[in-house]
Scaffold this motif. Sequence first.
Motif, PDB file in Angstrom:
ATOM      1  N   ALA A  29      -6.865  10.266  -5.966  1.00 51.33           N
ATOM      2  CA  ALA A  29      -7.437  10.674  -4.681  1.00 51.33           C
ATOM      3  C   ALA A  29      -8.387   9.605  -4.137  1.00 51.33           C
ATOM      4  N   ALA A  30      -9.241   9.039  -5.023  1.00 47.97           N
ATOM      5  CA  ALA A  30     -10.174   7.998  -4.582  1.00 47.97           C
ATOM      6  C   ALA A  30      -9.428   6.753  -4.108  1.00 47.97           C
ATOM      7  N   SER A  31      -8.378   6.408  -4.860  1.00 46.71           N
ATOM      8  CA  SER A  31      -7.588   5.240  -4.471  1.00 46.71           C
ATOM      9  C   SER A  31      -6.858   5.476  -3.158  1.00 46.71           C
ATOM     10  N   GLN A  32      -6.386   6.708  -2.930  1.00 54.52           N
ATOM     11  CA  GLN A  32      -5.713   7.020  -1.675  1.00 54.52           C
ATOM     12  C   GLN A  32      -6.665   6.922  -0.487  1.00 54.52           C
ATOM     13  N   ASN A  33      -7.920   7.358  -0.687  1.00 59.98           N
ATOM     14  CA  ASN A  33      -8.907   7.233   0.384  1.00 59.98           C
ATOM     15  C   ASN A  33      -9.189   5.767   0.700  1.00 59.98           C
ATOM     16  N   SER A  34      -9.259   4.962  -0.353  1.00 57.68           N
ATOM     17  CA  SER A  34      -9.474   3.530  -0.146  1.00 57.68           C
ATOM     18  C   SER A  34      -8.314   2.892   0.602  1.00 57.68           C
ATOM     19  N   GLN A  35      -7.103   3.272   0.230  1.00 57.75           N
ATOM     20  CA  GLN A  35      -5.926   2.733   0.914  1.00 57.75           C
ATOM     21  C   GLN A  35      -5.845   3.225   2.362  1.00 57.75           C
ATOM     22  N   LYS A  36      -6.299   4.449   2.598  1.00 55.13           N
ATOM     23  CA  LYS A  36      -6.317   4.964   3.964  1.00 55.13           C
ATOM     24  C   LYS A  36      -7.263   4.151   4.833  1.00 55.13           C
ATOM     25  N   ARG A  37      -8.439   3.839   4.285  1.00 56.06           N
ATOM     26  CA  ARG A  37      -9.388   3.004   5.026  1.00 56.06           C
ATOM     27  C   ARG A  37      -8.809   1.614   5.259  1.00 56.06           C
ATOM     28  N   GLU A  38      -8.085   1.105   4.293  1.00 55.81           N
ATOM     29  CA  GLU A  38      -7.472  -0.211   4.432  1.00 55.81           C
ATOM     30  C   GLU A  38      -6.443  -0.208   5.562  1.00 55.81           C
ATOM     31  N   LEU A  39      -5.626   0.832   5.622  1.00 52.66           N
ATOM     32  CA  LEU A  39      -4.634   0.935   6.690  1.00 52.66           C
ATOM     33  C   LEU A  39      -5.292   1.074   8.056  1.00 52.66           C
ATOM     34  N   GLU A  40      -6.390   1.815   8.112  1.00 51.86           N
ATOM     35  CA  GLU A  40      -7.121   1.946   9.376  1.00 51.86           C
ATOM     36  C   GLU A  40      -7.672   0.602   9.827  1.00 51.86           C
ATOM     37  N   LEU A  41      -8.171  -0.177   8.876  1.00 45.98           N
ATOM     38  CA  LEU A  41      -8.698  -1.503   9.209  1.00 45.98           C
ATOM     39  C   LEU A  41      -7.586  -2.425   9.693  1.00 45.98           C
ATOM     40  N   LEU A  42      -6.438  -2.381   9.025  1.00 44.89           N
ATOM     41  CA  LEU A  42      -5.294  -3.188   9.465  1.00 44.89           C
ATOM     42  C   LEU A  42      -4.873  -2.793  10.873  1.00 44.89           C
ATOM     43  N   HIS A  43      -4.857  -1.502  11.119  1.00 40.67           N
ATOM     44  CA  HIS A  43      -4.467  -0.990  12.444  1.00 40.67           C
ATOM     45  C   HIS A  43      -5.432  -1.508  13.506  1.00 40.67           C
ATOM     46  N   ARG A  44      -6.723  -1.516  13.210  1.00 41.71           N
ATOM     47  CA  ARG A  44      -7.724  -1.978  14.173  1.00 41.71           C
ATOM     48  C   ARG A  44      -7.553  -3.458  14.471  1.00 41.71           C
ATOM     49  N   ILE A  45      -7.359  -4.256  13.445  1.00 46.58           N
ATOM     50  CA  ILE A  45      -7.225  -5.701  13.641  1.00 46.58           C
ATOM     51  C   ILE A  45      -5.962  -6.030  14.430  1.00 46.58           C
ATOM     52  N   ILE A  46      -4.876  -5.328  14.140  1.00 49.14           N
ATOM     53  CA  ILE A  46      -3.616  -5.574  14.861  1.00 49.14           C
ATOM     54  C   ILE A  46      -3.771  -5.222  16.337  1.00 49.14           C
ATOM     55  N   ILE A  47      -4.488  -4.136  16.632  1.00 54.12           N
ATOM     56  CA  ILE A  47      -4.722  -3.769  18.033  1.00 54.12           C
ATOM     57  C   ILE A  47      -5.496  -4.862  18.745  1.00 54.12           C
ATOM     58  N   ILE A  81       0.833  -1.206   0.000  1.00 54.35           N
ATOM     59  CA  ILE A  81       0.000   0.000   0.000  1.00 54.35           C
ATOM     60  C   ILE A  81       0.865   1.252   0.000  1.00 54.35           C
ATOM     61  N   ARG A  82       1.897   1.281   0.816  1.00 57.75           N
ATOM     62  CA  ARG A  82       2.779   2.442   0.863  1.00 57.75           C
ATOM     63  C   ARG A  82       3.539   2.629  -0.460  1.00 57.75           C
ATOM     64  N   LYS A  83       3.799   1.533  -1.143  1.00 58.72           N
ATOM     65  CA  LYS A  83       4.562   1.604  -2.394  1.00 58.72           C
ATOM     66  C   LYS A  83       3.761   2.264  -3.508  1.00 58.72           C
ATOM     67  N   VAL A  84       2.472   1.940  -3.591  1.00 57.25           N
ATOM     68  CA  VAL A  84       1.654   2.451  -4.700  1.00 57.25           C
ATOM     69  C   VAL A  84       0.893   3.719  -4.324  1.00 57.25           C
ATOM     70  N   ARG A  85       0.967   4.131  -3.081  1.00 57.55           N
ATOM     71  CA  ARG A  85       0.156   5.259  -2.632  1.00 57.55           C
ATOM     72  C   ARG A  85       0.593   6.575  -3.262  1.00 57.55           C
ATOM     73  N   ALA A  86       1.869   6.735  -3.526  1.00 52.75           N
ATOM     74  CA  ALA A  86       2.383   8.000  -4.062  1.00 52.75           C
ATOM     75  C   ALA A  86       1.796   8.314  -5.432  1.00 52.75           C
ATOM     76  N   ASN A  87       1.588   7.275  -6.259  1.00 52.70           N
ATOM     77  CA  ASN A  87       1.100   7.491  -7.618  1.00 52.70           C
ATOM     78  C   ASN A  87      -0.400   7.223  -7.738  1.00 52.70           C
ATOM     79  N   ALA A  88      -1.090   7.036  -6.627  1.00 53.79           N
ATOM     80  CA  ALA A  88      -2.501   6.695  -6.676  1.00 53.79           C
ATOM     81  C   ALA A  88      -3.360   7.945  -6.820  1.00 53.79           C
TER      82      ALA A  88
END
Length: 314
Positions: free
Chosen positions: A210-228, A201-208
């Motif tokens: 705006a909509a794709s970046q929002n989707s990736q942000k939600r994905e990272l938030e979900l990963l963060h929640r599950i890890i917690i 996600i971090r690798k492709v985020r720079a060239n993504a």
Amino acid sequence: MSTTASANSSLNTEDYRLVALISLIFVLIAVIISAFIFILVWQTKPRLHTINHLLMCNTALATVFYCVTMKVNFAYVLFGQWDTSDLSCRFRAYFAYSGIAGVIYSYLIQAISRFFFSVLSNKYRRLTSFKTHYILIICQWLVVFLVTSPSVLTNDIYFVPHVFCWVPLELVMHLAYTAFAYYILPVVVIVTIYTYIYVQIRKVRANATAASQNSQKRELELLHRIIILLGIYLTGGIPSLLFMVTSIRLIYMINLVSPSVVVCVEKICTILLDREMCQVIRAKVFRLTPVTPFATGLVLLTNVPTQRTVRHNV
């Protein structure tokens, strides 16, 4: 007598009753919250009828299964001393270990699901379907009941009065297998998957876009929640590891209570960290809260100064 049995035998019936009572309180809270999650997801259509919440319900199911098996073990230690069968003891250990592994492996299939959505969804849309995830859940429980089968297929576990049915500490090979199969292996796979997803996600985020970046942000938030949530659950195993090293009576008592406490905290955080579920709960609470209209006297009071001012000017 095994090392575990020796340590356990130092606990009297009153100690077990105290530990069982404390554990029962947290277990009941965890079961109630799990049932609440089931009902909330079932009733809130289609907002909470998502794959994420399906997997959340699967973890809640594993939590209930674990809580029930632990209470059965406590009941046998306190009131079931008439049943001295080694086979019965092995089955209690088998289901207790299955409950422990069930929760860990439920987080593993959540990691696999995130891998499907984050990495493979563009090429293989079928992997993100409900059917695929139902198959994942079935496979998870088949694996859980398979990896815990040595508890009932071997003679390592046997009945000892007023002692929990666990693998004795001196059986190092079986104990090592238990730690590896139930904890280490799934956790290593989970960490590996999430690390890979995060890097991608971090690798492709720079060239993504705006909509794709929002989707990736939600994905990272979900990963963060599950890890917690996974980290909270894994902390319950720390007293067990300390007891294996020290065999101290107090640590053993903490070891009996800590899983119930951690499971309860994990269930509370499951709701608090889920934005969609919190919004649904908030909407239902506001809907049930009666709205008290303002008294008409307040309106009259606000109009009085205006009227007086007009008369003065005139």
